[in-house]
Motif scaffolding. Sequence first.
Motif, short mmCIF file in Angstrom:
data_model
loop_
_atom_site.label_atom_id
_atom_site.label_comp_id
_atom_site.label_asym_id
_atom_site.label_seq_id
_atom_site.Cartn_x
_atom_site.Cartn_y
_atom_site.Cartn_z
N ALA A 114 0.72 27.26 -2.29
CA ALA A 114 1.59 28.46 -1.69
C ALA A 114 1.48 29.74 -2.55
CB ALA A 114 2.83 27.79 -2.00
N GLY A 115 1.36 30.65 -1.89
CA GLY A 115 1.22 32.09 -2.63
C GLY A 115 2.54 32.59 -3.16
N GLY A 116 2.63 32.99 -4.26
CA GLY A 116 3.90 33.54 -4.87
C GLY A 116 4.77 32.63 -5.31
N GLY A 117 5.82 32.72 -5.74
CA GLY A 117 7.13 31.70 -5.90
C GLY A 117 6.81 31.23 -7.24
N ARG A 118 6.18 31.59 -8.24
CA ARG A 118 5.86 30.98 -9.62
C ARG A 118 6.61 31.59 -10.40
NH1 ARG A 118 4.32 27.22 -6.73
NH2 ARG A 118 2.00 27.20 -6.24
N GLY A 119 7.57 32.60 -10.30
CA GLY A 119 8.42 33.28 -11.37
C GLY A 119 9.56 32.08 -11.90
N LEU A 120 10.30 31.56 -10.94
CA LEU A 120 11.21 30.85 -11.61
C LEU A 120 10.50 29.29 -12.31
CD1 LEU A 120 13.54 30.65 -8.53
CD2 LEU A 120 13.98 31.60 -10.86
N ALA A 121 9.20 28.87 -11.89
CA ALA A 121 8.74 27.95 -12.70
C ALA A 121 8.35 28.49 -14.01
CB ALA A 121 7.35 27.53 -11.90
N ILE A 122 7.90 29.80 -14.16
CA ILE A 122 7.60 30.30 -15.27
C ILE A 122 8.95 30.26 -16.36
CG2 ILE A 122 7.13 32.57 -16.50
CD1 ILE A 122 5.16 33.05 -14.12
N LEU A 123 9.93 30.58 -15.64
CA LEU A 123 11.19 30.91 -16.32
C LEU A 123 11.63 29.39 -16.89
CD1 LEU A 123 13.62 33.13 -14.05
CD2 LEU A 123 12.41 33.47 -16.36
N GLN A 124 11.28 28.31 -15.86
CA GLN A 124 11.75 26.96 -16.41
C GLN A 124 10.61 26.57 -17.82
OE1 GLN A 124 10.53 23.83 -13.53
NE2 GLN A 124 12.29 22.76 -14.18
N LYS A 125 9.56 26.98 -17.66
CA LYS A 125 8.82 26.54 -18.99
C LYS A 125 9.30 27.49 -20.09
CE LYS A 125 4.48 25.63 -16.41
NZ LYS A 125 4.66 24.01 -16.63
N ILE A 126 9.67 28.64 -20.10
CA ILE A 126 10.19 29.35 -21.03
C ILE A 126 11.32 28.92 -21.86
CG2 ILE A 126 10.99 31.82 -21.78
CD1 ILE A 126 8.88 33.08 -19.86
N ALA A 127 12.43 28.73 -20.89
CA ALA A 127 13.78 28.52 -21.12
C ALA A 127 14.17 27.31 -21.87
CB ALA A 127 14.81 28.90 -19.99
N ASP A 128 14.96 27.12 -22.55
CA ASP A 128 15.51 25.72 -23.15
C ASP A 128 16.67 25.55 -22.13
OD1 ASP A 128 13.96 25.31 -25.42
OD2 ASP A 128 14.73 27.17 -26.23
N VAL A 129 17.47 26.53 -21.80
CA VAL A 129 18.51 26.19 -20.67
C VAL A 129 18.19 27.08 -19.45
CG1 VAL A 129 20.79 26.22 -20.11
CG2 VAL A 129 20.03 25.24 -22.53
N LEU A 130 18.14 26.86 -18.22
CA LEU A 130 17.77 27.75 -17.28
C LEU A 130 18.87 27.23 -16.22
CD1 LEU A 130 16.38 29.91 -15.92
CD2 LEU A 130 14.76 27.99 -14.90
N GLU A 131 19.83 28.18 -15.86
CA GLU A 131 20.86 27.74 -14.74
C GLU A 131 21.01 29.03 -13.78
OE1 GLU A 131 24.63 26.78 -16.76
OE2 GLU A 131 23.68 25.10 -17.85
N TYR A 132 21.33 28.66 -12.61
CA TYR A 132 21.76 29.75 -11.58
C TYR A 132 23.00 29.36 -11.06
CZ TYR A 132 20.97 33.10 -7.93
OH TYR A 132 21.04 34.33 -7.21
N ASN A 133 24.18 29.97 -11.24
CA ASN A 133 25.36 29.60 -10.68
C ASN A 133 26.24 30.71 -9.93
OD1 ASN A 133 25.69 26.77 -11.93
ND2 ASN A 133 25.47 27.99 -13.87
N ARG A 134 27.09 30.46 -9.05
CA ARG A 134 27.78 31.34 -8.15
C ARG A 134 29.05 31.46 -9.26
NH1 ARG A 134 26.80 34.64 -4.28
NH2 ARG A 134 28.66 35.01 -2.78
N THR A 135 29.52 32.60 -9.40
CA THR A 135 30.76 32.97 -10.04
C THR A 135 31.77 33.39 -9.05
OG1 THR A 135 30.20 35.38 -10.14
CG2 THR A 135 29.13 34.14 -12.02
N GLU A 136 33.15 33.33 -9.96
CA GLU A 136 34.30 33.43 -9.23
C GLU A 136 34.31 34.83 -8.36
OE1 GLU A 136 37.70 32.85 -11.60
OE2 GLU A 136 37.04 30.98 -12.28
#
Length: 160
Positions: A114-136
């Motif tokens: 698949a083309g592109g879409g690797r940014g979040l996978a890079i973040l996952q490798k870099i981060a010790d904690v990676l979260e994406y949450n909806r706020t109030e």
Amino acid sequence: MLLLTQRLPLTILKQAYRQVPTELRILKRTLAWFNSLYLPEIEQKDWLQCELALAEGLTNAIRHAHRDKPPETPIDLEVRVDEQQIILRIWDAGAPFSLQQYLQQQADPMNTHAGGGRGLAILQKIADVLEYNRTEDQRNCLLIVKEYSRANETCDEETC
């Protein structure tokens, strides 16, 4: 790995906030702002990984979360450096999505071409904690936490 809630309070060494418009041209100035927060005791490799994480997170917010939003739609940024970690938060006003589900789909060997879409996978490798949450307030917050090494810290054979 300890969760953030399991830690003892740490001294905040630097903390800064910034609000940017939904425009890719802001990336260079945003990275300059981030780099103005650098502390020499942080191993440069760890800092550069966080710089990449900020660039990826901000670019994703602009290109994906705010794809159909006007350029003046703000993206809020926070950088906090404490005695052991660098914490990045990026708030966007886009539609929520499941980060974990997305990362699992990207790990599927069928998606390797698949083309592109690797940014979040890079973040996952870099981060010790990676979260994406909806706020109030109906925004999304991308949380990136990176434990850092101290520059010039001595190490033994096991840790180096």
